[in-house]
Every structure is written in C-alpha cells, then in structure tokens.
Scaffold this motif. Structure first.
Motif, short mmCIF file in Angstrom:
data_model
loop_
_atom_site.label_atom_id
_atom_site.label_comp_id
_atom_site.label_asym_id
_atom_site.label_seq_id
_atom_site.Cartn_x
_atom_site.Cartn_y
_atom_site.Cartn_z
N SER A 267 0.84 -1.21 0.00
CA SER A 267 0.00 0.00 0.00
C SER A 267 0.87 1.25 0.00
N MET A 270 2.06 1.68 -3.51
CA MET A 270 1.02 2.17 -4.40
C MET A 270 0.81 3.66 -4.23
N ARG A 271 0.90 4.16 -3.00
CA ARG A 271 0.71 5.59 -2.75
C ARG A 271 2.00 6.39 -2.91
N GLU A 272 3.05 5.73 -3.40
CA GLU A 272 4.35 6.38 -3.67
C GLU A 272 4.98 6.93 -2.40
N GLN A 369 2.68 -3.53 -7.74
CA GLN A 369 2.61 -2.47 -8.74
C GLN A 369 1.58 -1.43 -8.31
N GLY A 370 1.22 -0.55 -9.19
CA GLY A 370 0.35 0.56 -8.83
C GLY A 370 -1.13 0.29 -8.96
N ASN A 371 -1.60 -0.93 -8.66
CA ASN A 371 -3.03 -1.21 -8.75
C ASN A 371 -3.40 -2.20 -7.67
N ALA A 372 -4.69 -2.24 -7.35
CA ALA A 372 -5.18 -3.11 -6.28
C ALA A 372 -5.09 -4.58 -6.66
N GLU A 373 -5.21 -4.90 -7.93
CA GLU A 373 -5.10 -6.30 -8.35
C GLU A 373 -3.73 -6.86 -8.02
N SER A 374 -2.70 -6.07 -8.27
CA SER A 374 -1.34 -6.51 -7.94
C SER A 374 -1.16 -6.70 -6.45
N ARG A 377 -2.84 -9.97 -5.47
CA ARG A 377 -2.10 -11.12 -5.98
C ARG A 377 -0.83 -11.36 -5.18
#
Length: 406
Positions: A267, A270-272, A369-374, A377
C-alpha cells in the motif's frame, strides 16, 4: 366640444399575429423540431438486402436499432447511411460492432453513402476500439515441455536469488543500525512486536491446545489396543515439543504476518510513499524491513513456547478425561521420558522460520505495482510462499537432526 382622444376612443388592440411578440412585434424564435428517431427500411438489391438508416442514430436510438436488427429474418449485407441526419459515437460504435460481428462470422458488412463527417467519426471510433487479443498458441511436444520446465526452473532460481538478496539487505541494514544505534527505530519495533506476537497469542494458544487434545484422543484410541496407554504422554510430548508446536505456530504466523507485511508495504508503494521516503533521505530497508523482521525474530520463539505449554496442557487434560492419567502422573512421565533436547530442537527452528516469513513478506510487498489487483495477488502469493517455505525448512531440519542423532 373638443375631439375625443384617439387613444381613449380606440377599441381594444388587435391580438398580435402568430409568431409575433406583443412588445416589439418581432417574429418569435420557434423551438427546433425534434430529430426523428433512426428508421429502418429494407430494400432489395438483386439477391442482397440493403438496410437504409434515416433520421438520428445517437445513444438514445442504439438500443432500438439493435432490437430491430435482431428481429430481421435475414441479416443485411450493406447499410446505407446517406439518410442519416445525425450520428454520435454511440451510434458509430453500434455500426462498427455489427461490422465486427459479421466479420467474425466470415461475412462482410458494407457501410455505404456516409457523409464526410460520418466517415471521419467512424474512422475515429474504429481506431479507438480495442483489438481482440488472440490467446497464445500452446506448443506441444517434448521440446516445448522441456522449454517450459527450464523456464520454470530458471524463474524459481531467480526468485530464490531475489529472496537471498533481500535477506542480505536485511543483515546489512541490521549491522548498520548496530553501529549507529540512533538510527534504530525502537517505537516501530515495539509496535510490530505487539502486532505479530502479542495479538497472535490467543489463536496460537487455542490452536496448540486443540492439537494436544486431538493427539491425546487419537493416541489413546490406538495405544489402548496394546495396553500402552501411558506412552500417550511420550507421544504428546515429542510431537508437540519437537515438531507440531513450532511448525503450526509458524504456519499461523505466516498466514497473519506475511500478508500483513505485504499489504502494508504494498500500500505504501502504491501511494508512492516509499519514493517519498527516498526523496527525504530515508532508507526503506532500514525503516520498513529491519523492525518487522527483527520483531518476528524476537516474538516467534516466545509464541513457540506458548504453543508448547498449551499443547501439553491440552494433551494432559484429554489424557485425564479419556485415560484417567492424573496431572501428577502426566508430569512425572513427561519429566522421565522426555529429554530437553526435544525442546531445543523445536525452538532452534523458530529464528529460521521468522527470517523466512519476514523476508518473503517484505519482498512481496516491494513487488506490488500501482493497482489493487497486484496488491491482492502479491498478498496471496506471499502467504502461500511463506507457508510452503516453512514446511520445506522444517523437513530439512528433520533430516538434519536425524542425521546428527538429535
């Protein structure tokens, strides 16, 4: 007698003519006439059928167009667009979708008579439509099987090397914090120790208690046939202290902690926030990895001890209920027939399991990566990998201790 005022003697003013206002007598603007809906008409052209569209084909008429097309007995071979007065992207998409559907069936659909604006819109929508991806062709044969096996082995070796690199990074940052104690984050260590250790005590204790109960019940049912009920104490002690106590504790901690580490670090990525930490001059490995893995190193042996105590307690309780072995007799048999080496063998595994769980969780979090799916997974992958690695490590420990005679 003076003449009457013309304004007073005049009769009522005539009503204004239709289309004129009462103030300036200028023609009023008539509201625009509504665009007629899309109309469908079939006209024969030899042996073919041409579908004529007239009026407006917008988002409001697309559903009507599709419904009327489905009611046609024979699909058209061409569509005449010369009668269209207005079309938007939804109408263009409907026409191109029909064209693609006919192409998938092996036939063609011609769009005729389109104006320059309609042709331009159709070209824009056609370029924007996603192209269907063909599934990769799976080759068969011995060569293809060997190639897939080799690629899987190479990917597994690269994954292990990556994990080894993260383990080395943890050791390097831990050594740096030992040389520079001011960089060590004690607050983060205490918080993570509470999360991975203290909050896991109820589930670990309950699991170990139930495992002891099950071992005592199943062991008594089998040993009673040979009149060796008293040896159920040895069965419980060796199984819980040597293998099941620390192994099941590590599996539970892997499910809780590996997923938590991956979700938290993923997380932040994702939020950098990790990039922001590097910009501020903070090392993500020192700030994120060291407190988490070190908390596991400290708390997993303690959880293993709690699991051992609760497992023995559950086994003693079930032995008392099922076999009539009193707690004092259970304790006496436990001290006489169980060596302290079984406890040492079980607890030696705890730091290794903690390192595996911590490194796997932190590594998976950094791969998000930058998405919730990643994120989802990698969280699932971290749990599966950590549990599998713990079981493999336990098997290797068993082989090693059997070879050295412990």
């Amino acid at each position: 007698m003076t003449g009457a005022n013309p304004a007073q003697t005049a009769g009522p003013r005539d009503p204004p003519e239709r289309g004129m206002t009462t103030d300036d007598q200028t023609p009023a603007e008539a509201p625009p006439a509504p665009m007629p809906p899309a109309g469908l008409a079939l006209r024969p052209r030899g042996d073919s059928a041409v579908l004529e569209l007239s009026g407006a084909l917008t988002v409001h008429e697309v559903t009507q167009l599709q419904a009327r097309l489905e009611r046609l007995e024979h699909p058209p071979e061409a569509i005449d667009l010369s009668g269209l007065e207005r079309i938007d992207t939804a109408g263009a998409w409907a026409l191109l979708a029909l064209e693609r559907a006919r192409a998938a069936e092996g036939t063609t659909l011609r769009l005729e008579g389109a104006s320059a604006e309609t042709t331009l819109l159709l070209d824009h929508v056609r370029r924007a439509l996603p192209e269907p991806e063909e599934p990769p062709r799976r080759e068969r044969g011995l060569t293809a099987m060997l190639e897939r096996t080799g690629r899987s082995v190479a990917a597994g070796a690269a994954f292990l090397l990556d994990l080894l690199g993260y383990f080395g990074l943890f050791l390097a940052r831990l050594g740096r914090t030992l040389r520079h104690p001011r960089e060590f984050r004690m607050t983060a260590l205490v918080a993570h120790a509470e999360e991975v250790g203290y909050r896991a005590v109820p589930i670990v204790g309950l699991m170990a208690f139930l495992i002891g109960v099950v071992l005592a019940f199943q062991g008594s049912a089998q040993l009673r046939q040979f009149g060796a009920e008293v040896f159920v104490v040895d069965l419980i002690a060796i199984s819980v202290l040597r293998e099941l106590g620390i192994l099941l504790t590590a599996i539970i901690v892997a499910g809780r902690t590996a997923s938590a580490f991956t979700a938290a670090i993923g997380s932040m990525k994702m939020r950098e926030e990790i990039d922001a930490m590097r910009t501020l001059g903070l090392d993500p490995a020192t700030v994120l990895f060291v407190p988490r893995i070190l908390a596991l190193l400290i708390m997993l042996p303690i959880l293993g001890l709690i699991a051992n105590v609760m497992g023995l307690f559950g086994g003693a309780l079930m032995s008392w209920i099922e076999l009539g072995i009193s707690p004092s007799m259970f304790r006496t048999r436990l001290l006489e027939g169980t060596d302290v080496s079984h406890v040492v063998v079980g607890l030696v595994k705890a730091p290794v399991f903690a390192l595996i769980i911590g490194v796997v969780g932190c590594h998976a979090g950094m791969q998000v990566q930058g998405n919730a799916e990643s994120l989802g997974r990698m969280t699932s992958q971290a749990v599966v990998t950590a549990i599998f690695a713990v079981i493999v490590a336990d098997a290797l420990f068993s082989i090693f201790f059997a070879q050295v005679g412990l």
